[in-house]
Design a protein around this motif. Structure first.
Motif, mmCIF file in Angstrom:
data_model
loop_
_atom_site.group_PDB
_atom_site.id
_atom_site.type_symbol
_atom_site.label_atom_id
_atom_site.label_comp_id
_atom_site.label_asym_id
_atom_site.label_seq_id
_atom_site.Cartn_x
_atom_site.Cartn_y
_atom_site.Cartn_z
ATOM 1 N N GLY A 4 0.810 -1.205 0.000
ATOM 2 C CA GLY A 4 0.000 0.000 0.000
ATOM 3 C C GLY A 4 0.845 1.258 0.000
ATOM 4 N N LEU A 5 1.932 1.237 0.738
ATOM 5 C CA LEU A 5 2.836 2.387 0.765
ATOM 6 C C LEU A 5 3.521 2.563 -0.581
ATOM 7 C CD1 LEU A 5 4.192 4.696 2.227
ATOM 8 C CD2 LEU A 5 5.818 3.063 3.232
ATOM 9 N N VAL A 6 3.923 1.470 -1.202
ATOM 10 C CA VAL A 6 4.515 1.554 -2.544
ATOM 11 C C VAL A 6 3.547 2.218 -3.516
ATOM 12 C CG1 VAL A 6 5.201 0.162 -4.551
ATOM 13 C CG2 VAL A 6 6.124 -0.366 -2.282
ATOM 14 N N GLN A 7 2.304 1.805 -3.469
ATOM 15 C CA GLN A 7 1.304 2.390 -4.368
ATOM 16 C C GLN A 7 1.098 3.869 -4.094
ATOM 17 O OE1 GLN A 7 -2.113 -0.120 -3.759
ATOM 18 N NE2 GLN A 7 -1.219 -1.860 -4.878
ATOM 19 N N TYR A 8 1.093 4.242 -2.821
ATOM 20 C CA TYR A 8 0.930 5.659 -2.477
ATOM 21 C C TYR A 8 2.120 6.475 -2.983
ATOM 22 C CZ TYR A 8 0.506 9.954 0.203
ATOM 23 O OH TYR A 8 0.423 11.274 0.561
ATOM 24 N N LEU A 9 3.321 5.989 -2.762
ATOM 25 C CA LEU A 9 4.515 6.717 -3.198
ATOM 26 C C LEU A 9 4.514 6.916 -4.709
ATOM 27 C CD1 LEU A 9 7.214 4.932 -0.975
ATOM 28 C CD2 LEU A 9 6.175 7.174 -0.597
ATOM 29 N N GLN A 10 4.089 5.892 -5.421
ATOM 30 C CA GLN A 10 4.022 6.009 -6.876
ATOM 31 C C GLN A 10 2.934 6.976 -7.313
ATOM 32 O OE1 GLN A 10 3.551 1.756 -7.651
ATOM 33 N NE2 GLN A 10 5.576 1.694 -8.614
ATOM 34 N N ALA A 11 1.759 6.847 -6.724
ATOM 35 C CA ALA A 11 0.625 7.676 -7.133
ATOM 36 C C ALA A 11 0.878 9.155 -6.852
ATOM 37 C CB ALA A 11 -0.647 7.213 -6.427
ATOM 38 N N LEU A 43 11.418 1.007 -4.568
ATOM 39 C CA LEU A 43 11.255 2.041 -5.595
ATOM 40 C C LEU A 43 12.518 2.880 -5.813
ATOM 41 C CD1 LEU A 43 7.703 3.354 -4.627
ATOM 42 C CD2 LEU A 43 8.307 1.773 -6.480
ATOM 43 N N GLY A 44 13.539 2.646 -5.019
ATOM 44 C CA GLY A 44 14.757 3.447 -5.142
ATOM 45 C C GLY A 44 14.578 4.886 -4.687
ATOM 46 N N ILE A 45 13.682 5.121 -3.735
ATOM 47 C CA ILE A 45 13.424 6.470 -3.220
ATOM 48 C C ILE A 45 14.322 6.719 -2.015
ATOM 49 C CG2 ILE A 45 11.710 7.932 -2.057
ATOM 50 C CD1 ILE A 45 9.576 6.598 -3.749
ATOM 51 N N PRO A 46 15.021 7.850 -1.974
ATOM 52 C CA PRO A 46 15.864 8.161 -0.811
ATOM 53 C C PRO A 46 15.041 8.255 0.462
ATOM 54 C CG PRO A 46 16.401 9.607 -2.665
ATOM 55 C CD PRO A 46 15.144 8.881 -3.034
#
Length: 248
Positions: free
Chosen positions: A55-62, A90-93
């Motif tokens: 869910g967090l991955v989807q939020y970060l992408q959206a 996602l490779g996000i810092p």
């Protein structure tokens, strides 16, 4: 474009939110929503969980999040683990802003335990009146000890939810830090406290109870912080701002 997700819930997170807003950084402040009375950050906010790592991955992408700053409470371990995994996927810092843990000083009588169950087991007959300075969520661990101990509880806000301790075995105090040393001295004396159970939260807001216990020679059952995977960390909001500037 820089778009920050600030995982908050602490005073330091609120300070950082103010600095982000003043610097004109696009950011969203997220908090769990467990506490009803809260400091209102000067940023767009969201409340509640994300639905695990996916869910967090989807939020970060959206939301096209470019950076995540984890300024949650040191004991919000699951959220921190989810942030580590989601950002890695996602490779996000990711930066964790984590206040230093308290360290025992001469005169402190600390018993270190790994969790609340161990804290409850550590209570002895010489500790009949116990100040539970741990919040509301993990009180159930102390229910088996209610016949032998009287608990003074301090929580941030009042709710309709029943406490997992018998009313005859506990007193409920509603208060939000920071707490002054004189007030903590008075609390320990007024309630004839024999022992304090505390999370090692760090920071100055709630440290006065530790000082007061040291002065009175009271034992403190100190619940150590949960272990987390290695991650980039800082201690102060200004350091987080410097990190974010270096990322641009």
């Amino acid at each position: 474009m820089t778009q920050v997700l600030l995982l908050g819930g602490t005073l330091d997170a609120h300070v950082l939110a103010t600095q982000l807003q003043a610097a004109g950084v696009a950011a969203t402040y997220s908090y769990a929503g467990v506490t009803r009375t809260r400091r209102t950050p000067p940023l767009p906010t969201r409340v509640g969980g994300f639905g695990g790592v996916q869910g967090l991955v989807q939020y970060l992408q959206a939301q096209r999040i470019s950076h995540v700053i984890d300024a949650t409470h040191p004991f919000a371990a699951q959220m921190s683990r989810n942030a580590i995994d989601a950002c890695a996927a996602l490779g996000i810092p990711l930066l964790a802003m984590e206040r230093p843990a308290w360290q025992a000083l001469p005169g402190d009588q600390w018993l270190h335990v790994p969790d609340m169950d161990a804290a409850a087991r550590a209570l002895t007959p010489q500790m009949p009146r116990v100040f539970l300075a741990i919040g509301r969520k993990q009180l159930a661990a102390f229910a088996p000890r209610a016949a032998d101990h009287h608990f003074v509880l301090r929580v941030i806000d009042q709710t309709d939810e029943a406490l997992p301790l018998p009313a005859t075995s506990c007193e409920l105090l509603i208060a939000r830090g920071p707490f002054a040393l004189d007030d903590e001295r008075a609390l320990l004396q007024r309630h004839a406290i024999d022992c304090i159970v505390s999370k090692n939260a760090g920071g100055a807001d709630t440290y006065a109870k530790i000082e007061a216990a040291r002065e009175r020679g009271l034992p403190v059952i100190m619940v150590d912080r949960p272990l987390l995977p290695a991650r980039l960390r800082c201690e102060m909001p200004q350091q987080a701002m410097q990190w974010l500037t270096s990322q641009r």
